[in-house]
Design an enzyme around this catalytic site. Structure first.
Site, short mmCIF file in Angstrom:
data_model
loop_
_atom_site.label_atom_id
_atom_site.label_comp_id
_atom_site.label_asym_id
_atom_site.label_seq_id
_atom_site.Cartn_x
_atom_site.Cartn_y
_atom_site.Cartn_z
CG ASP A 208 -7.28 3.49 -0.93
OD1 ASP A 208 -7.95 2.45 -0.83
OD2 ASP A 208 -7.15 4.27 0.04
CE LYS B 210 -4.40 1.15 0.22
NZ LYS B 210 -5.61 0.47 -0.24
P1 NDP Z 1 -12.91 7.87 -3.11
O1 NDP Z 1 -11.82 8.83 -2.93
O2 NDP Z 1 -13.47 7.63 -4.46
O3 NDP Z 1 -14.14 8.25 -2.15
C1 NDP Z 1 -13.98 8.34 -0.78
C2 NDP Z 1 -15.29 8.79 -0.16
O4 NDP Z 1 -15.21 8.63 1.25
C3 NDP Z 1 -15.60 10.24 -0.41
O5 NDP Z 1 -16.98 10.42 -0.46
C4 NDP Z 1 -14.99 10.93 0.81
O6 NDP Z 1 -15.59 12.17 1.15
C5 NDP Z 1 -15.28 9.90 1.90
N1 NDP Z 1 -14.26 10.02 2.93
C6 NDP Z 1 -12.93 9.77 2.80
N2 NDP Z 1 -12.28 10.00 3.94
C7 NDP Z 1 -13.23 10.41 4.82
C8 NDP Z 1 -13.18 10.77 6.18
N3 NDP Z 1 -12.02 10.78 6.86
N4 NDP Z 1 -14.36 11.11 6.76
C9 NDP Z 1 -15.53 11.10 6.07
N5 NDP Z 1 -15.63 10.75 4.78
C10 NDP Z 1 -14.50 10.41 4.16
O7 NDP Z 1 -12.37 6.50 -2.47
P2 NDP Z 1 -12.87 5.01 -2.71
O8 NDP Z 1 -14.33 4.98 -2.94
O9 NDP Z 1 -11.96 4.39 -3.71
O10 NDP Z 1 -12.52 4.33 -1.31
C11 NDP Z 1 -13.45 4.28 -0.22
C12 NDP Z 1 -13.03 3.19 0.75
O11 NDP Z 1 -13.00 1.93 0.06
C13 NDP Z 1 -11.63 3.35 1.37
O12 NDP Z 1 -11.65 2.82 2.68
C14 NDP Z 1 -10.77 2.46 0.49
O13 NDP Z 1 -9.59 2.03 1.14
C15 NDP Z 1 -11.73 1.31 0.25
N6 NDP Z 1 -11.42 0.46 -0.90
C16 NDP Z 1 -11.33 0.99 -2.16
C17 NDP Z 1 -11.05 0.18 -3.23
C18 NDP Z 1 -11.05 0.70 -4.63
O14 NDP Z 1 -10.98 -0.12 -5.54
N7 NDP Z 1 -11.17 1.98 -4.87
C19 NDP Z 1 -10.74 -1.25 -3.05
C20 NDP Z 1 -10.95 -1.73 -1.70
C21 NDP Z 1 -11.25 -0.88 -0.67
P3 NDP Z 1 -14.76 13.52 0.93
O15 NDP Z 1 -14.73 13.72 -0.55
O16 NDP Z 1 -15.52 14.56 1.68
O17 NDP Z 1 -13.39 13.28 1.52
#
Ligand code: NDP
Length: 443
Positions: free
Chosen positions: A164, A124
């Site tokens: 991510d 990671k």
């Molecule tokens: P994105 O950047 O596309 O979206 C993240 C979302 O989560 C946004 O809406 C963001 O809101 C919100 N968010 C992030 N950090 C915070 C926080 N500290 N508090 C509140 N809201 C938060 O990321 P992904 O959708 O790719 O990833 C989301 C989760 O899924 C993560 O935990 C990631 O590790 C996990 N994941 C992702 C994979 C992938 O293929 N993309 C694979 C496996 C797991 P804002 O814009 O306001 O920050």
């Protein structure tokens, strides 16, 4: 050695890294009894070795902002374990990124990747760079500088990063371009690429789709299905968006989305049309979810998470520790029967305790969200073959993989009629990596 003795050593060796401690403890609680029953793992000190990264790379990322001023961020790559394949795992760009956060994610990734059945080790990386509010030009400058250092540590047979939080198609594009320029080679060094230059169909959808497939398997196992289920979803990024798309396709209804500002609650459901609007808002205009409430006459819960909204299934899809003990208690009280973790480690240990007591179907992240990295693995295979598989082909492979992860959870986690999914996923993920490490000697 007891879990608490083991954890004392981990905490002393990795001070201040609370998320890493939490992730290791969760696995240790599941696998320690299994290790006690299988002395070869104990003698080989496998768990101690798995909890120590093979390599940690930390570097300076200088870049010029739009005003011509120098900015400096910190970049990381944690190469955690390569026993079963090249390091594989995403790059997180978020101001909260620090060593301990990425070590937790890399540690989880080792078990998750093993569960997919594909030959991928765990890694990671990322940076404390915040893409929010930055221009495309600033994001490109950062990505190019980040890759200028990272390129010497990665490669299609060594370490293959992906997206991510904060790293989507735009960022992968800028990083790939810089890698190609510096190395003069067009290889599958990153996954999550666009379709016209080596990406795989279904990769953007894979984590969300896979998570819903996994929950569907958990429900099937108790003679139920997604049909008619009211679902709450947190986040509004990649994982949240495709979770909603698949829930809709399987006949469920999603009623929430969120971002770090708050939650929208749309009791009429987020249908395909509204979802398309969200995708435009989040992926192109890069706006805030609050705007949904105005546009579609929904409720906006400022500063709140979605867990107080009544649902049958919850899909935490934002970030770590976003469901605490009282959120979990609210979910259970309101009749939630299943949790599918699209995010990594979104439930605190107290929340997990609540699920276990209530016998909630608990699809923990390393099993439920493994679809993303699984299709990244399939993207690597297509890149090696220099072929592109059809949408149907990739989707059906993704479904098979999610079914097989569910079977592994049952194999190692069945306790009478109940399936202890954390035990199932942790032990199932551990065995393959542990055996490979034993085969390869003391490395
Ligand atoms: P994105 O950047 O596309 O979206 C993240 C979302 O989560 C946004 O809406 C963001 O809101 C919100 N968010 C992030 N950090 C915070 C926080 N500290 N508090 C509140 N809201 C938060 O990321 P992904 O959708 O790719 O990833 C989301 C989760 O899924 C993560 O935990 C990631 O590790 C996990 N994941 C992702 C994979 C992938 O293929 N993309 C694979 C496996 C797991 P804002 O814009 O306001 O920050």
């Amino acid at each position: 050695m007891s879990v608490s003795q083991f954890m004392k050593k981990i905490v002393a060796k990795n001070p201040g890294e609370s998320e890493f401690h939490q992730a290791v403890q969760e696995v240790a609680e599941s696998v320690m009894p299994f290790i006690d029953a299988n002395p070869k793992y104990k003698e080989g000190k496998i768990l101690e070795r798995i909890a120590e990264p093979e390599r940690v790379i930390m570097f300076r990322v200088p870049w010029l902002d739009d005003k011509g001023k120098p900015q400096v961020n910190r970049g990381f790559r944690i190469e955690m374990n390569s026993a079963i394949g090249p390091y594989k795992g995403g790059l997180r760009l978020h101001p909260t990124v620090y060593l301990g956060l990425l070590k937790f994610l890399a540690f989880e990734q080792v078990f998750k990747n093993s569960l997919t059945t594909l030959p991928m080790g765990g890694g990671k990386g990322g940076s404390d760079f915040d893409p929010k509010g930055k221009s495309d030009n600033e994001v490109m400058k950062f990505c190019q500088s980040f890759m200028t250092e990272l390129q010497r540590h990665i490669g299609p047979n060594t370490d293959v990063p992906a997206g991510d939080i904060g790293t989507g198609g735009r960022e992968i594009g800028f990083m790939f371009g810089q890698y190609k320029r510096l190395r003069n080679e067009f290889t599958g060094v990153l996954t999550g690429k666009a379709l016209n230059w080596g990406g795989s169909l279904i990769r953007p959808e894979a984590t969300g789709y896979g998570c819903v497939y996994f929950v569907n398997e958990m429900l099937k196992h108790v003679n139920d299905s997604m049909k008619g289920k009211i679902c709450t979803v947190s986040g509004s990024g990649n994982v949240a968006q495709y979770t909603i798309e698949k829930v809709n396709q399987l006949g469920g209804k999603c009623v929430t989305l969120s971002d770090s500002g708050g939650t929208i609650h749309d009791s009429k459901g987020i249908d395909a049309k509204k979802l398309a609007w969200v995708m435009e808002l989040k992926n192109v205009k890069r706006g805030r979810i609050k705007e949904y409430a105005k546009k579609f006459d929904a409720k906006y819960l400022e500063g709140k998470r979605p867990w107080g909204v009544k649902c049958d299934v919850a899909f935490p899809s934002a970030t770590q520790n976003e469901i605490d003990g009282s959120d979990a208690a609210a979910l259970v009280k309101n009749g939630c029967i299943a949790v599918g973790e699209g995010a990594n480690m979104p439930s605190t240990p107290e929340a997990i305790e609540v699920y276990m007591k209530a016998k909630t179907l608990y699809g923990l992240g390393k099993a439920a969200n493994a679809g993303g990295v699984a299709v990244s693995g399939l993207e690597m295979s297509q890149n090696s073959q220099r072929l592109a598989w059809s949408r149907e082909d990739v989707d059906s492979k993704l479904q098979q993989i999610m079914v097989s992860i569910h079977e592994t959870c049952i194999k190692y986690g069945k306790e009478g009629k109940f399936v202890n999914y954390p035990n199932g996923a942790n032990i199932g993920g551990f065995v393959k990596v542990a055996d490979a490490m034993l085969d390869q000697g003391l490395v």
